[in-house]
Design a protein around this motif. Sequence first.
Motif, PDB file in Angstrom:
ATOM      1  N   UNK A 144       0.065  -5.190   4.862  1.00  0.00           N
ATOM      2  CA  UNK A 144      -0.517  -3.859   5.097  1.00  0.00           C
ATOM      3  C   UNK A 144      -1.293  -3.404   3.872  1.00  0.00           C
ATOM      4  N   UNK A 145      -2.092  -2.370   4.070  1.00  0.00           N
ATOM      5  CA  UNK A 145      -2.780  -1.666   2.986  1.00  0.00           C
ATOM      6  C   UNK A 145      -2.219  -0.254   2.924  1.00  0.00           C
ATOM      7  N   UNK A 146      -1.808   0.196   1.759  1.00  0.00           N
ATOM      8  CA  UNK A 146      -1.254   1.533   1.629  1.00  0.00           C
ATOM      9  C   UNK A 146      -2.251   2.613   2.038  1.00  0.00           C
ATOM     10  N   UNK A 147      -3.491   2.449   1.642  1.00  0.00           N
ATOM     11  CA  UNK A 147      -4.497   3.476   1.922  1.00  0.00           C
ATOM     12  C   UNK A 147      -4.683   3.707   3.416  1.00  0.00           C
ATOM     13  N   UNK A 148      -4.308   2.706   4.218  1.00  0.00           N
ATOM     14  CA  UNK A 148      -4.512   2.820   5.653  1.00  0.00           C
ATOM     15  C   UNK A 148      -3.730   3.944   6.307  1.00  0.00           C
ATOM     16  N   UNK A 149      -2.561   4.266   5.790  1.00  0.00           N
ATOM     17  CA  UNK A 149      -1.737   5.293   6.450  1.00  0.00           C
ATOM     18  C   UNK A 149      -1.480   6.519   5.584  1.00  0.00           C
TER      19      UNK A 149
ATOM     20  N   UNK B  22      -8.109  -9.094  -1.727  1.00  0.00           N
ATOM     21  CA  UNK B  22      -8.336  -8.484  -0.406  1.00  0.00           C
ATOM     22  C   UNK B  22      -8.778  -7.029  -0.492  1.00  0.00           C
ATOM     23  N   UNK B  23      -8.614  -6.396  -1.640  1.00  0.00           N
ATOM     24  CA  UNK B  23      -9.028  -4.994  -1.796  1.00  0.00           C
ATOM     25  C   UNK B  23     -10.539  -4.824  -1.705  1.00  0.00           C
ATOM     26  N   UNK B  24     -11.286  -5.906  -1.911  1.00  0.00           N
ATOM     27  CA  UNK B  24     -12.746  -5.816  -1.842  1.00  0.00           C
ATOM     28  C   UNK B  24     -13.256  -5.725  -0.406  1.00  0.00           C
ATOM     29  N   UNK B  25     -12.394  -5.934   0.568  1.00  0.00           N
ATOM     30  CA  UNK B  25     -12.816  -5.938   1.975  1.00  0.00           C
ATOM     31  C   UNK B  25     -12.845  -4.544   2.590  1.00  0.00           C
ATOM     32  N   UNK B  26     -12.399  -3.529   1.860  1.00  0.00           N
ATOM     33  CA  UNK B  26     -12.338  -2.188   2.424  1.00  0.00           C
ATOM     34  C   UNK B  26     -11.167  -2.037   3.372  1.00  0.00           C
ATOM     35  N   UNK B  27     -11.232  -1.042   4.221  1.00  0.00           N
ATOM     36  CA  UNK B  27     -10.131  -0.752   5.142  1.00  0.00           C
ATOM     37  C   UNK B  27     -10.142  -1.748   6.303  1.00  0.00           C
ATOM     38  N   UNK B  28      -9.016  -2.435   6.504  1.00  0.00           N
ATOM     39  CA  UNK B  28      -8.885  -3.430   7.561  1.00  0.00           C
ATOM     40  C   UNK B  28      -8.099  -2.858   8.743  1.00  0.00           C
ATOM     41  N   UNK B  29      -8.430  -3.313   9.936  1.00  0.00           N
ATOM     42  CA  UNK B  29      -7.740  -2.844  11.135  1.00  0.00           C
ATOM     43  C   UNK B  29      -6.297  -3.340  11.149  1.00  0.00           C
ATOM     44  N   UNK B  30      -5.386  -2.441  11.455  1.00  0.00           N
ATOM     45  CA  UNK B  30      -3.966  -2.782  11.557  1.00  0.00           C
ATOM     46  C   UNK B  30      -3.480  -2.446  12.964  1.00  0.00           C
ATOM     47  N   UNK B  31      -2.335  -2.982  13.318  1.00  0.00           N
ATOM     48  CA  UNK B  31      -1.696  -2.627  14.586  1.00  0.00           C
ATOM     49  C   UNK B  31      -0.314  -2.066  14.314  1.00  0.00           C
ATOM     50  N   UNK B  32       0.203  -1.332  15.287  1.00  0.00           N
ATOM     51  CA  UNK B  32       1.571  -0.841  15.169  1.00  0.00           C
ATOM     52  C   UNK B  32       2.542  -2.015  15.220  1.00  0.00           C
ATOM     53  N   UNK B  33       3.520  -2.008  14.350  1.00  0.00           N
ATOM     54  CA  UNK B  33       4.522  -3.071  14.380  1.00  0.00           C
ATOM     55  C   UNK B  33       5.452  -2.872  15.567  1.00  0.00           C
ATOM     56  N   UNK B  34       5.930  -3.991  16.102  1.00  0.00           N
ATOM     57  CA  UNK B  34       6.846  -3.975  17.245  1.00  0.00           C
ATOM     58  C   UNK B  34       8.260  -4.309  16.766  1.00  0.00           C
ATOM     59  N   UNK B  35       9.280  -3.998  17.581  1.00  0.00           N
ATOM     60  CA  UNK B  35      10.653  -4.329  17.176  1.00  0.00           C
ATOM     61  C   UNK B  35      10.838  -5.801  16.827  1.00  0.00           C
ATOM     62  N   UNK B  36      10.129  -6.689  17.523  1.00  0.00           N
ATOM     63  CA  UNK B  36      10.258  -8.117  17.248  1.00  0.00           C
ATOM     64  C   UNK B  36       9.734  -8.496  15.861  1.00  0.00           C
ATOM     65  N   UNK B  37       8.876  -7.636  15.287  1.00  0.00           N
ATOM     66  CA  UNK B  37       8.353  -7.928  13.954  1.00  0.00           C
ATOM     67  C   UNK B  37       9.412  -7.762  12.872  1.00  0.00           C
ATOM     68  N   UNK B  38      10.449  -6.972  13.166  1.00  0.00           N
ATOM     69  CA  UNK B  38      11.539  -6.726  12.213  1.00  0.00           C
ATOM     70  C   UNK B  38      10.987  -6.266  10.864  1.00  0.00           C
TER      71      UNK B  38
ATOM     72  N   UNK C  28      -3.966  -5.909   0.262  1.00  0.00           N
ATOM     73  CA  UNK C  28      -2.996  -6.349   1.255  1.00  0.00           C
ATOM     74  C   UNK C  28      -1.740  -6.850   0.555  1.00  0.00           C
ATOM     75  N   UNK C  29      -0.587  -6.354   1.004  1.00  0.00           N
ATOM     76  CA  UNK C  29       0.666  -6.799   0.406  1.00  0.00           C
ATOM     77  C   UNK C  29       1.795  -6.658   1.415  1.00  0.00           C
ATOM     78  N   UNK C  30       2.901  -7.295   1.118  1.00  0.00           N
ATOM     79  CA  UNK C  30       4.079  -7.253   1.976  1.00  0.00           C
ATOM     80  C   UNK C  30       5.202  -7.995   1.273  1.00  0.00           C
TER      81      UNK C  30
END
Length: 282
Positions: free
Chosen positions: A141-146, A177-193, A227-229
């Motif tokens: 994820x990117x922190x700036x996204x949310x 990855x910070x040079x790419x700007x804001x990237x599209x994310x999706x909502x995480x699902x329960x299966x993603x844990x 991007x980090x995790x």
Amino acid sequence: MSNQGVTYKTDKVMPTWEQLAEMGRNLQFYPSVTEHPKVLTQKQLADFNRVGYIKGIPIFDETEIGEHRRYFDTLLANVLSAGGSSYSIISAHMKYGKVYDLLTHPKIVACVKDLIGENVIGWGAHYFCKMPHDSQTVGWHQDAGYWPLTPSKTVTVWLAIDDATVENGAMRFITGSHHLGHLTARHSAPDDNSVLGQIVEDAEQHGEPVDVELKAGEISIHTDLLLHGSNANPSSKRRCGLTFRYCTTDVQASYRWDREGVVVSGEDRNRHWGNPPRPSVD
């Protein structure tokens, strides 16, 4: 930073993705332009601009970080007994004086100033504590996204309370990855844990993953668009980190996030941020 006996109240809220989209935020990387850093090296500043992070910066010795680890052990036990989780200690500088003291600590703030300038707001403090045999991950994820902040001039300091290793789920970065700007994310699902509510798909196409191993008392610093995790912690050792968020004073916050911003260096000429006092409870 006066009125230390006052407890500051806030009603900060988390906006929806739709509300964030309506803000028209300016999400792009702003490189460090510091010409004469006082603590960091020119190479560290160049690395930050190029790859989006620096790591392994020593801040506290074994005795100092050991003292805070014992403090956190007690805090965590109290939070768990009250029904919270090891990830639920957020906005900690608003509740606990000892965390406020770390957010405003001169050695940490000096590193941040070398990256983003003299006028600095510290607006967040969140423990990310992976317990032994914790199966949860933190998806890419990117922190700036949310965050309801604009422009995206926030850096995160990650202070290792425990040693962070590959085995116990150290943080990971996607280099550059910070040079790419804001990237599209999706909502995480329960299966993603996943601990967080968003995930950027196929993140590793955007760069090389790097494991950010840290000794207790060291910090890493990364930009809000990197991007980090982190992976799960299958080991028998806990991995706790305390994140601090810092931005320049020209950043504008919505949804009452401004009320948690502390002036840690320089001045807030626009008087946008709340600058709450140190909590009376340690």
